[in-house]
Design a protein around this motif. Sequence first.
Motif, mmCIF file in Angstrom:
data_model
loop_
_atom_site.group_PDB
_atom_site.id
_atom_site.type_symbol
_atom_site.label_atom_id
_atom_site.label_comp_id
_atom_site.label_asym_id
_atom_site.label_seq_id
_atom_site.Cartn_x
_atom_site.Cartn_y
_atom_site.Cartn_z
ATOM 1 N N SER A 14 0.893 -1.385 -0.001
ATOM 2 C CA SER A 14 -0.091 -0.036 -0.007
ATOM 3 C C SER A 14 0.877 1.336 -0.021
ATOM 4 C CB SER A 14 -0.752 -0.010 1.257
ATOM 5 O OG SER A 14 -1.911 -1.107 1.074
ATOM 6 N N LEU A 15 0.434 2.100 -0.507
ATOM 7 C CA LEU A 15 1.172 3.600 -0.648
ATOM 8 C C LEU A 15 0.419 4.843 -0.383
ATOM 9 C CD1 LEU A 15 3.043 3.200 -4.275
ATOM 10 C CD2 LEU A 15 3.772 2.675 -2.215
ATOM 11 N N PHE A 16 0.764 5.781 0.234
ATOM 12 C CA PHE A 16 0.165 6.957 0.534
ATOM 13 C C PHE A 16 1.136 8.163 0.454
ATOM 14 C CE2 PHE A 16 1.925 5.479 4.397
ATOM 15 C CZ PHE A 16 2.197 6.674 5.254
ATOM 16 N N ASP A 17 0.352 9.310 -0.143
ATOM 17 C CA ASP A 17 1.509 10.345 -0.331
ATOM 18 C C ASP A 17 1.121 11.549 0.827
ATOM 19 O OD1 ASP A 17 -0.892 11.386 -1.237
ATOM 20 O OD2 ASP A 17 -0.317 11.480 -3.406
ATOM 21 N N GLY A 18 0.203 11.273 1.680
ATOM 22 C CA GLY A 18 -0.162 12.373 2.617
ATOM 23 C C GLY A 18 -1.268 13.211 2.304
ATOM 24 N N SER A 19 -1.708 13.023 1.073
ATOM 25 C CA SER A 19 -2.795 14.061 0.607
ATOM 26 C C SER A 19 -4.393 13.352 1.223
ATOM 27 C CB SER A 19 -2.655 14.109 -0.747
ATOM 28 O OG SER A 19 -2.937 13.000 -1.483
ATOM 29 N N GLY A 20 -4.341 12.190 1.631
ATOM 30 C CA GLY A 20 -5.459 11.397 1.747
ATOM 31 C C GLY A 20 -5.724 10.280 1.207
ATOM 32 N N GLY A 21 -6.267 9.298 1.829
ATOM 33 C CA GLY A 21 -6.443 7.749 1.340
ATOM 34 C C GLY A 21 -5.111 7.147 1.103
ATOM 35 N N GLU A 22 -5.296 6.002 0.189
ATOM 36 C CA GLU A 22 -4.124 4.910 0.163
ATOM 37 C C GLU A 22 -4.489 4.328 -1.247
ATOM 38 O OE1 GLU A 22 -3.968 2.861 3.808
ATOM 39 O OE2 GLU A 22 -5.475 1.235 3.075
ATOM 40 N N TYR A 23 -3.345 3.811 -1.868
ATOM 41 C CA TYR A 23 -3.424 3.035 -3.254
ATOM 42 C C TYR A 23 -3.074 1.709 -3.024
ATOM 43 C CZ TYR A 23 -3.767 7.781 -5.259
ATOM 44 O OH TYR A 23 -4.281 9.103 -5.675
ATOM 45 N N ASP A 24 -3.411 0.621 -3.603
ATOM 46 C CA ASP A 24 -2.981 -0.537 -3.675
ATOM 47 C C ASP A 24 -1.897 -0.508 -4.851
ATOM 48 O OD1 ASP A 24 -4.973 -1.493 -1.975
ATOM 49 O OD2 ASP A 24 -6.246 -2.223 -3.593
ATOM 50 N N ALA A 25 -0.865 -1.266 -4.658
ATOM 51 C CA ALA A 25 0.347 -1.147 -5.662
ATOM 52 C C ALA A 25 0.871 -2.652 -5.740
ATOM 53 C CB ALA A 25 1.198 -0.190 -5.426
ATOM 54 N N THR A 26 1.347 -3.079 -6.808
ATOM 55 C CA THR A 26 2.201 -4.333 -6.850
ATOM 56 C C THR A 26 3.574 -4.089 -7.658
ATOM 57 O OG1 THR A 26 -0.001 -5.277 -7.464
ATOM 58 C CG2 THR A 26 1.964 -6.717 -8.084
ATOM 59 N N ILE A 27 4.592 -4.809 -6.914
ATOM 60 C CA ILE A 27 5.865 -4.688 -7.422
ATOM 61 C C ILE A 27 5.896 -5.235 -8.761
ATOM 62 C CG2 ILE A 27 8.244 -5.045 -6.960
ATOM 63 C CD1 ILE A 27 7.743 -5.373 -4.083
ATOM 64 N N GLU A 28 6.531 -4.452 -9.768
ATOM 65 C CA GLU A 28 6.704 -4.792 -11.162
ATOM 66 C C GLU A 28 8.119 -5.505 -11.445
ATOM 67 O OE1 GLU A 28 5.284 -2.177 -14.140
ATOM 68 O OE2 GLU A 28 3.253 -3.243 -14.086
ATOM 69 N N ARG A 29 8.992 -4.677 -10.929
ATOM 70 C CA ARG A 29 10.528 -4.948 -11.185
ATOM 71 C C ARG A 29 11.352 -4.386 -9.950
ATOM 72 N NH1 ARG A 29 14.967 -2.435 -13.468
ATOM 73 N NH2 ARG A 29 13.818 -0.589 -13.579
ATOM 74 N N MET A 30 12.315 -5.444 -9.538
ATOM 75 C CA MET A 30 13.432 -4.859 -8.561
ATOM 76 C C MET A 30 14.693 -4.813 -9.288
ATOM 77 S SD MET A 30 11.925 -5.068 -5.349
ATOM 78 C CE MET A 30 13.300 -5.574 -4.417
ATOM 79 N N GLY A 31 15.283 -3.597 -9.128
ATOM 80 C CA GLY A 31 16.556 -3.579 -9.690
ATOM 81 C C GLY A 31 17.738 -3.182 -8.481
ATOM 82 N N ARG A 32 18.833 -2.980 -8.685
ATOM 83 C CA ARG A 32 19.672 -3.006 -7.647
ATOM 84 C C ARG A 32 19.483 -1.911 -6.741
ATOM 85 N NH1 ARG A 32 26.086 -3.354 -9.266
ATOM 86 N NH2 ARG A 32 26.083 -3.232 -7.115
ATOM 87 N N SER A 33 18.981 -0.607 -7.137
ATOM 88 C CA SER A 33 18.642 0.304 -6.373
ATOM 89 C C SER A 33 17.244 1.104 -6.627
ATOM 90 C CB SER A 33 19.561 1.566 -6.302
ATOM 91 O OG SER A 33 19.751 2.118 -7.616
ATOM 92 N N GLU A 34 16.594 0.406 -7.596
ATOM 93 C CA GLU A 34 15.300 1.050 -8.138
ATOM 94 C C GLU A 34 13.955 -0.187 -7.941
ATOM 95 O OE1 GLU A 34 13.867 1.785 -12.404
ATOM 96 O OE2 GLU A 34 14.594 3.740 -11.696
ATOM 97 N N VAL A 35 12.928 0.475 -7.644
ATOM 98 C CA VAL A 35 11.849 -0.581 -7.605
ATOM 99 C C VAL A 35 10.770 0.117 -8.143
ATOM 100 C CG1 VAL A 35 10.214 -1.421 -5.877
ATOM 101 C CG2 VAL A 35 12.605 -1.411 -5.136
ATOM 102 N N THR A 36 10.152 -0.578 -9.306
ATOM 103 C CA THR A 36 9.061 -0.078 -10.005
ATOM 104 C C THR A 36 7.865 -0.935 -9.570
ATOM 105 O OG1 THR A 36 10.545 0.230 -11.870
ATOM 106 C CG2 THR A 36 8.302 0.414 -12.315
ATOM 107 N N VAL A 37 6.551 -0.099 -9.650
ATOM 108 C CA VAL A 37 5.567 -0.809 -9.113
ATOM 109 C C VAL A 37 4.419 -0.046 -10.096
ATOM 110 C CG1 VAL A 37 6.199 -0.698 -6.628
ATOM 111 C CG2 VAL A 37 4.627 1.274 -7.411
ATOM 112 N N GLN A 38 3.276 -1.071 -10.008
ATOM 113 C CA GLN A 38 1.973 -0.598 -10.835
ATOM 114 C C GLN A 38 1.092 -0.139 -9.691
ATOM 115 O OE1 GLN A 38 1.161 -0.461 -14.002
ATOM 116 N NE2 GLN A 38 -0.555 0.407 -13.583
ATOM 117 N N VAL A 39 0.610 0.979 -9.811
ATOM 118 C CA VAL A 39 -0.301 1.707 -8.847
ATOM 119 C C VAL A 39 -1.675 1.300 -9.232
ATOM 120 C CG1 VAL A 39 -1.065 3.683 -7.681
ATOM 121 C CG2 VAL A 39 1.503 3.381 -8.372
#
Length: 244
Positions: free
Chosen positions: A39-64
């Motif tokens: 789950s992700l939230f940015d502080g503006s209210g509510g939250e988002y489901d997300a799924t990890i798509e790719r894991m790099g050495r220092s980068e993580v990409t998700v589908q929100v």
Amino acid sequence: MRPRFHCTTTLAAHRTLALPAGAARHVQVLRMQPGDELSLFDGSGGEYDATIERMGRSEVTVQVGAHAAIEREAPRAVHLAVGMPANERMDWLVEKATELGVASIQPLMTAHGVLRLAGERADKKRAHWQAIAVSACEQCGRNRVPLVHPVRAFAAWIDSPPIDDAERFVLSLAEGAHQLREIRDGAPAANLRGACVLSGPEGGLSAVEEREAIVRGFAPLTLGPRVLRAETAALAALALLASA
């Protein structure tokens, strides 16, 4: 509860996102893998489901995924203005106050306070406390991060406390202080107005500081006959007022 992460970037549903460095590092520490949900939230209210798509050495990409308008805030917005306790106690206060639903925290330098901060050191401490508030939100389920204000001297802050249309209380051991129910008896319903609680450091507020607060509309409030630690008193008042 699935792992929760705060994003410093604005979130939007149904898009691919490279997580900010802090969140990405946290995902890697937890050894999460592609396909794992979070789950992700940015502080503006509510939250988002997300799924990890790719894991790099220092980068993580998700589908929100979809946005859920979930809020876990206290019924009443309570703002704490606290004479900073020393050592690790301010860290603990920020963490627990966030869990209890505090709306904002104003660190103060007071006459009896041991902790003195200015310039770059004050900025670093504030950033440290703000990070603690973020981590506490991730843990407890809050989607709105309380603001930790810059450190201020009591004398400068008391002339313009920035909390409008809020009940004002100063924690006091003075003989004339009243319990909350006594202050409220016969008064009109508060209609869940916000509240601002002023609390002293280990040595309490000075007599002059307490008097200045009362002159500016802070009602002296006692939490009972026992002498509480500075951080305990602030948290007890927060818990009492957040739903009162």
